[in-house]
Structure formats: C-alpha cells, structure tokens
Design a protein around this motif. Sequence first.
Motif, PDB file in Angstrom:
ATOM      1  N   LEU A  92       0.835  -1.198   0.000  1.00  0.00           N
ATOM      2  CA  LEU A  92       0.000   0.000   0.000  1.00  0.00           C
ATOM      3  C   LEU A  92       0.871   1.250   0.000  1.00  0.00           C
ATOM      4  CD1 LEU A  92      -2.604  -1.112   2.696  1.00  0.00           C
ATOM      5  CD2 LEU A  92      -2.893  -1.149   0.205  1.00  0.00           C
ATOM      6  N   PRO A  93       0.596   2.231  -0.849  1.00  0.00           N
ATOM      7  CA  PRO A  93       1.422   3.436  -0.946  1.00  0.00           C
ATOM      8  C   PRO A  93       1.052   4.475   0.112  1.00  0.00           C
ATOM      9  CG  PRO A  93      -0.296   3.508  -2.598  1.00  0.00           C
ATOM     10  CD  PRO A  93      -0.457   2.189  -1.893  1.00  0.00           C
ATOM     11  N   LEU A  94       1.376   4.184   1.357  1.00  0.00           N
ATOM     12  CA  LEU A  94       0.905   4.997   2.468  1.00  0.00           C
ATOM     13  C   LEU A  94       2.017   5.679   3.267  1.00  0.00           C
ATOM     14  CD1 LEU A  94      -1.762   2.533   3.952  1.00  0.00           C
ATOM     15  CD2 LEU A  94      -2.180   4.542   2.514  1.00  0.00           C
ATOM     16  N   ALA A  95       3.260   5.557   2.851  1.00  0.00           N
ATOM     17  CA  ALA A  95       4.368   6.000   3.700  1.00  0.00           C
ATOM     18  C   ALA A  95       4.241   7.465   4.104  1.00  0.00           C
ATOM     19  CB  ALA A  95       5.695   5.758   2.992  1.00  0.00           C
ATOM     20  N   ALA A  96       4.011   8.336   3.139  1.00  0.00           N
ATOM     21  CA  ALA A  96       3.912   9.763   3.466  1.00  0.00           C
ATOM     22  C   ALA A  96       2.740  10.027   4.395  1.00  0.00           C
ATOM     23  CB  ALA A  96       3.779  10.587   2.187  1.00  0.00           C
ATOM     24  N   ASP A  97       1.634   9.339   4.181  1.00  0.00           N
ATOM     25  CA  ASP A  97       0.469   9.518   5.044  1.00  0.00           C
ATOM     26  C   ASP A  97       0.770   9.077   6.468  1.00  0.00           C
ATOM     27  OD1 ASP A  97      -1.004  10.448   2.908  1.00  0.00           O
ATOM     28  OD2 ASP A  97      -1.879   8.488   2.452  1.00  0.00           O
ATOM     29  N   LEU A  98       1.501   7.994   6.622  1.00  0.00           N
ATOM     30  CA  LEU A  98       1.796   7.484   7.962  1.00  0.00           C
ATOM     31  C   LEU A  98       2.684   8.450   8.737  1.00  0.00           C
ATOM     32  CD1 LEU A  98       2.405   3.674   7.302  1.00  0.00           C
ATOM     33  CD2 LEU A  98       0.277   4.876   7.807  1.00  0.00           C
ATOM     34  N   LEU A  99       3.580   9.134   8.028  1.00  0.00           N
ATOM     35  CA  LEU A  99       4.491  10.062   8.703  1.00  0.00           C
ATOM     36  C   LEU A  99       3.932  11.480   8.786  1.00  0.00           C
ATOM     37  CD1 LEU A  99       7.944   8.873   7.333  1.00  0.00           C
ATOM     38  CD2 LEU A  99       6.740   8.188   9.408  1.00  0.00           C
ATOM     39  N   GLU A 112      11.295   5.951   2.088  1.00  0.00           N
ATOM     40  CA  GLU A 112      12.213   5.335   1.145  1.00  0.00           C
ATOM     41  C   GLU A 112      11.811   5.750  -0.270  1.00  0.00           C
ATOM     42  OE1 GLU A 112      14.766   3.621   0.109  1.00  0.00           O
ATOM     43  OE2 GLU A 112      15.751   3.818   2.053  1.00  0.00           O
ATOM     44  N   MET A 113      12.413   5.117  -1.280  1.00  0.00           N
ATOM     45  CA  MET A 113      12.183   5.534  -2.656  1.00  0.00           C
ATOM     46  C   MET A 113      10.724   5.397  -3.081  1.00  0.00           C
ATOM     47  SD  MET A 113      13.878   4.216  -6.243  1.00  0.00           S
ATOM     48  CE  MET A 113      15.502   4.729  -5.740  1.00  0.00           C
ATOM     49  N   HIS A 114      10.052   4.389  -2.518  1.00  0.00           N
ATOM     50  CA  HIS A 114       8.668   4.167  -2.899  1.00  0.00           C
ATOM     51  C   HIS A 114       7.744   4.255  -1.693  1.00  0.00           C
ATOM     52  CE1 HIS A 114      10.637   2.253  -6.501  1.00  0.00           C
ATOM     53  NE2 HIS A 114       9.743   3.067  -7.050  1.00  0.00           N
ATOM     54  N   GLN A 115       6.521   4.643  -1.971  1.00  0.00           N
ATOM     55  CA  GLN A 115       5.551   4.900  -0.908  1.00  0.00           C
ATOM     56  C   GLN A 115       5.041   3.620  -0.243  1.00  0.00           C
ATOM     57  OE1 GLN A 115       4.009   7.993   0.411  1.00  0.00           O
ATOM     58  NE2 GLN A 115       6.131   8.363  -0.193  1.00  0.00           N
ATOM     59  N   GLU A 116       5.392   2.488  -0.778  1.00  0.00           N
ATOM     60  CA  GLU A 116       5.013   1.207  -0.164  1.00  0.00           C
ATOM     61  C   GLU A 116       6.021   0.760   0.883  1.00  0.00           C
ATOM     62  OE1 GLU A 116       3.017   1.553  -4.096  1.00  0.00           O
ATOM     63  OE2 GLU A 116       5.072   1.876  -3.384  1.00  0.00           O
ATOM     64  N   GLN A 117       6.981   1.604   1.215  1.00  0.00           N
ATOM     65  CA  GLN A 117       8.059   1.238   2.138  1.00  0.00           C
ATOM     66  C   GLN A 117       8.191   2.242   3.281  1.00  0.00           C
ATOM     67  OE1 GLN A 117      10.924   1.295  -1.318  1.00  0.00           O
ATOM     68  NE2 GLN A 117      11.869  -0.353  -0.123  1.00  0.00           N
ATOM     69  N   LEU A 118       8.688   1.734   4.395  1.00  0.00           N
ATOM     70  CA  LEU A 118       9.197   2.566   5.479  1.00  0.00           C
ATOM     71  C   LEU A 118      10.564   2.030   5.889  1.00  0.00           C
ATOM     72  CD1 LEU A 118       6.215   3.160   7.955  1.00  0.00           C
ATOM     73  CD2 LEU A 118       7.330   4.866   6.498  1.00  0.00           C
ATOM     74  N   GLU A 119      11.422   2.935   6.310  1.00  0.00           N
ATOM     75  CA  GLU A 119      12.732   2.539   6.826  1.00  0.00           C
ATOM     76  C   GLU A 119      12.817   2.894   8.303  1.00  0.00           C
ATOM     77  OE1 GLU A 119      17.056   2.826   5.013  1.00  0.00           O
ATOM     78  OE2 GLU A 119      16.490   4.770   5.859  1.00  0.00           O
ATOM     79  N   VAL A 120      13.324   1.964   9.097  1.00  0.00           N
ATOM     80  CA  VAL A 120      13.524   2.189  10.526  1.00  0.00           C
ATOM     81  C   VAL A 120      15.024   2.190  10.802  1.00  0.00           C
ATOM     82  CG1 VAL A 120      13.086   1.344  12.852  1.00  0.00           C
ATOM     83  CG2 VAL A 120      11.324   1.107  11.087  1.00  0.00           C
ATOM     84  N   PRO A 171       4.966   0.076  -8.041  1.00  0.00           N
ATOM     85  CA  PRO A 171       5.277   0.987  -6.935  1.00  0.00           C
ATOM     86  C   PRO A 171       4.995   2.450  -7.268  1.00  0.00           C
ATOM     87  CG  PRO A 171       7.074  -0.567  -7.330  1.00  0.00           C
ATOM     88  CD  PRO A 171       6.146  -0.672  -8.494  1.00  0.00           C
ATOM     89  N   HIS A 172       4.719   3.207  -6.210  1.00  0.00           N
ATOM     90  CA  HIS A 172       4.477   4.643  -6.313  1.00  0.00           C
ATOM     91  C   HIS A 172       5.700   5.377  -5.758  1.00  0.00           C
ATOM     92  CE1 HIS A 172       0.508   2.809  -6.410  1.00  0.00           C
ATOM     93  NE2 HIS A 172       0.039   3.922  -6.953  1.00  0.00           N
ATOM     94  N   ALA A 173       6.292   6.216  -6.572  1.00  0.00           N
ATOM     95  CA  ALA A 173       7.530   6.890  -6.189  1.00  0.00           C
ATOM     96  C   ALA A 173       7.289   7.931  -5.106  1.00  0.00           C
ATOM     97  CB  ALA A 173       8.165   7.558  -7.403  1.00  0.00           C
ATOM     98  N   THR A 174       8.246   8.043  -4.200  1.00  0.00           N
ATOM     99  CA  THR A 174       8.252   9.121  -3.208  1.00  0.00           C
ATOM    100  C   THR A 174       8.706  10.399  -3.891  1.00  0.00           C
ATOM    101  OG1 THR A 174       8.669   7.642  -1.347  1.00  0.00           O
ATOM    102  CG2 THR A 174       9.353   9.938  -1.093  1.00  0.00           C
ATOM    103  N   SER A 175       8.014  11.477  -3.613  1.00  0.00           N
ATOM    104  CA  SER A 175       8.302  12.752  -4.272  1.00  0.00           C
ATOM    105  C   SER A 175       9.354  13.542  -3.492  1.00  0.00           C
ATOM    106  CB  SER A 175       7.016  13.575  -4.406  1.00  0.00           C
ATOM    107  OG  SER A 175       7.279  14.827  -5.005  1.00  0.00           O
TER     108      SER A 175
END
Length: 397
Positions: free
Chosen positions: A21-28, A47-55, A100-104
């Motif tokens: 799910l492309p939610l990374a920006a929304d989660l943060l 990360e590079m794509h919105q389907e990822q988070l890095e810890v 994947p959906h790219a992080t802007s």
Amino acid sequence: MRTLGLEEEFLIVDPDNGSPLPLAADLLRLEDPGRVDLSAHPTVTLEMHQEQLEVITQPHSSLSGLAAEVLAGRAFADSLARRAGARIAALATSPIAVSPHATSNDRYGVLLERFALTAREQLTCGCHVHVSVDSDEEGVAVLDRIRSWLAPLIALSANSPFWNGTDSGYASFRTQAWNRWSTAGPSEVFGSAQAYQTLMSDLSGTGVVINPDFDARISARHPTVEIRVSDVCLDPRDTVMIAALVRALVETAAREWEAGQAPDMVPAMILRQGTFMASRWGIHGHLLHPLTHRPDTAGRVISALYDHVRDALEEAGDAAYVWESLQRILGSGTGATRQRQAYERSARLADVVIDAIGVTHEEPTDRLPPGDGLVAVPALPRAGEPAREDELGLLTA
C-alpha cells in the motif's frame, strides 16, 4: 567495543490481501503530532517508494541493546501502519505483483529519471549494518578485507523468493534486482582512503552516480562502514545475528590491517559469482568458499565464516548467540524458506504476506540476546583442526 546500528526497510501491506500500500507519506504526516512522541521512538523515514518505510536504530555497543531497538522499531512502524488499516511486513520483495508509487523528492526524482525502469521497479527491502571505524583509512582497509566474506551473509539473510507474483527460483531475488544499479555488487580492492576518494570523485564525474551502491562502503554521513548485502530478515533474531557477524567481520579485518596482513586480491568478477550462488540457492546449495573461491557446501562455508570471526565474537560476548542462530537457520531455513512453506500450505501469495506479518512482530524475548549471562556453547575447531560431529552438528551438513 565498536558500535553498530541498523537500517531496516519494510513493506506497508494490506493485512487481508497482502498487497503493498502506498501509504508511507500519510503514515508520517500525523494529523495530530501530539498523539505520538516521535522523539521517544526509533527513527522512521521514507524510502524511494511509498510502499516502504525505513527504521533506523541508534548506535549500540551491546547486541542486547540493538535487539531491543529492532523489536521496538518494528513495533512502532507497525503502530503507524495500523492507524491506516495497514501492517508492516519484513519482506525483501513483495510476493504480490505491484506497480510501486515513487516518493516525491529531488533525490529520488533524479534516480527515477536517470535509471528509468530499474528505479521504478526497485521495491526492495534490505538491511544495512553500520559499524564504527576510527578513520577513513581504517574503513577502507576493512572494506578491502571483508569483501570475500559478504556473500554468505546474503545466503543467511535470504528473504525474497517471490517477485511480481511468481516464485523467482532464487532465495534472494532482491539481490538480483539490486544489482541492476550501475555500481552495485562487489568492489575491487581500493588500497587506501585516497584511492577510495579518488574513485568516488571519478564516479561522480561520470554524471551517472549519486552515491555508489557497493556491497560495502564508507558512510557519507557517519564514521562507519556500511555493509549493504543483506535482505531485510523476516525473523528479528536473524537481523541481530547478521549485525553481530558484520561487527565481527569489521573487527577482524581491522586487526588484520593493523598486523600488516594483505587483503585477498581476488577479482570482483569472481566475488560476483559468489553473490549469484548465495542469491540463487541461499543455504540450500553450494556457496563460493571465501578462502578457496571454489564451490563448497553451505554448512562448510558458514563454518568457515564463524571460524574467521570467532575471536571477535567471543570478545564481544556475541559468540553464543551467533552460534545458536546459525544452528537454527541451517536447521530450519531462512525467511525465503518460511515464505515458500507458507505458499505450499495454501497456494495463496496473500497467505505468504499474512504469515510474514506475524513473524515480523514476534517478540521472543527468551530467544534474543539477554543483557548478560550468555550460556557458553562448544567452540568450533580452529582451521586445520579435525571437526568433531558432536560439536559441529548441522554446520558440517
């Protein structure tokens, strides 16, 4: 004691159908920042794509401190995902086909424009280990002396058998996808910090490279070497073991440099074959032996790795934990093994992801390194000593 820290990348997934799910920006982008005190938790980034988070963990001297933060980081990232009806899964590639959906941001925009499909498809999750060094000169000396030992870490961390909805046939297909970057893979021997920096400047001058993706490199932001070969591990115990092995490799290499021991000058093209073998078969086939550069059983290669770093592990208090972890992995398999077993039970890739969510967030406190009082285990025989079956067990299989 050298400090060590981790960067773990995770997929954000639908807990019902397993889709990323492309939610990374929304989660943060917290609607109410007061609801979560981000400073009290491990660092979570895009990360590079919105389907990822890095810890990202803090530096730790003890393996027990690192283990505690690994669990805390996974739990915190998952708590953010749950707010959007999603979960966090430690999968190095998505079993479910995804676009994947790219992080802007500017950096990722350059990568996506320059590397096209390679970047657009790069929904891969790794585990990067940082270990402190005293100087760039020591760091480059370490890079020159650990390069032959990195492929076994790929085999031990392998956690990406599926790609775009199909079984890739690989234990770590993330390694194959990652090696499409122009500088990815094993490097040649550098020889000195000056030679390393000259190469960095020359690579930048090509207009292609922003930051080299070598298997191991000097961190641009921290006084560390950064080892980047491992898949994100499904089981947090494996993550901690990989970190312990990496620190021991760095310490062993630094001691070899101080003692005047020259690095193995094996060509990077030969090491690349070891990377392929580890990526293809993981621990369930032959690996390239780091001392002979010839195929050998995974058990003997892992035994050689343990023997190579045993002194450093023992001095750090990590030997028992690593020993027990290696026995467990060689007996039960890696994350790739677990994923394929989950698929065999139901023939549903969604169930692979659902199973992975559970393993990602298991908190087996009695199976992670305690703060002290590690139980002694039989030591492996030194190189050249006869192996005893009752000591080596699975490591000689």
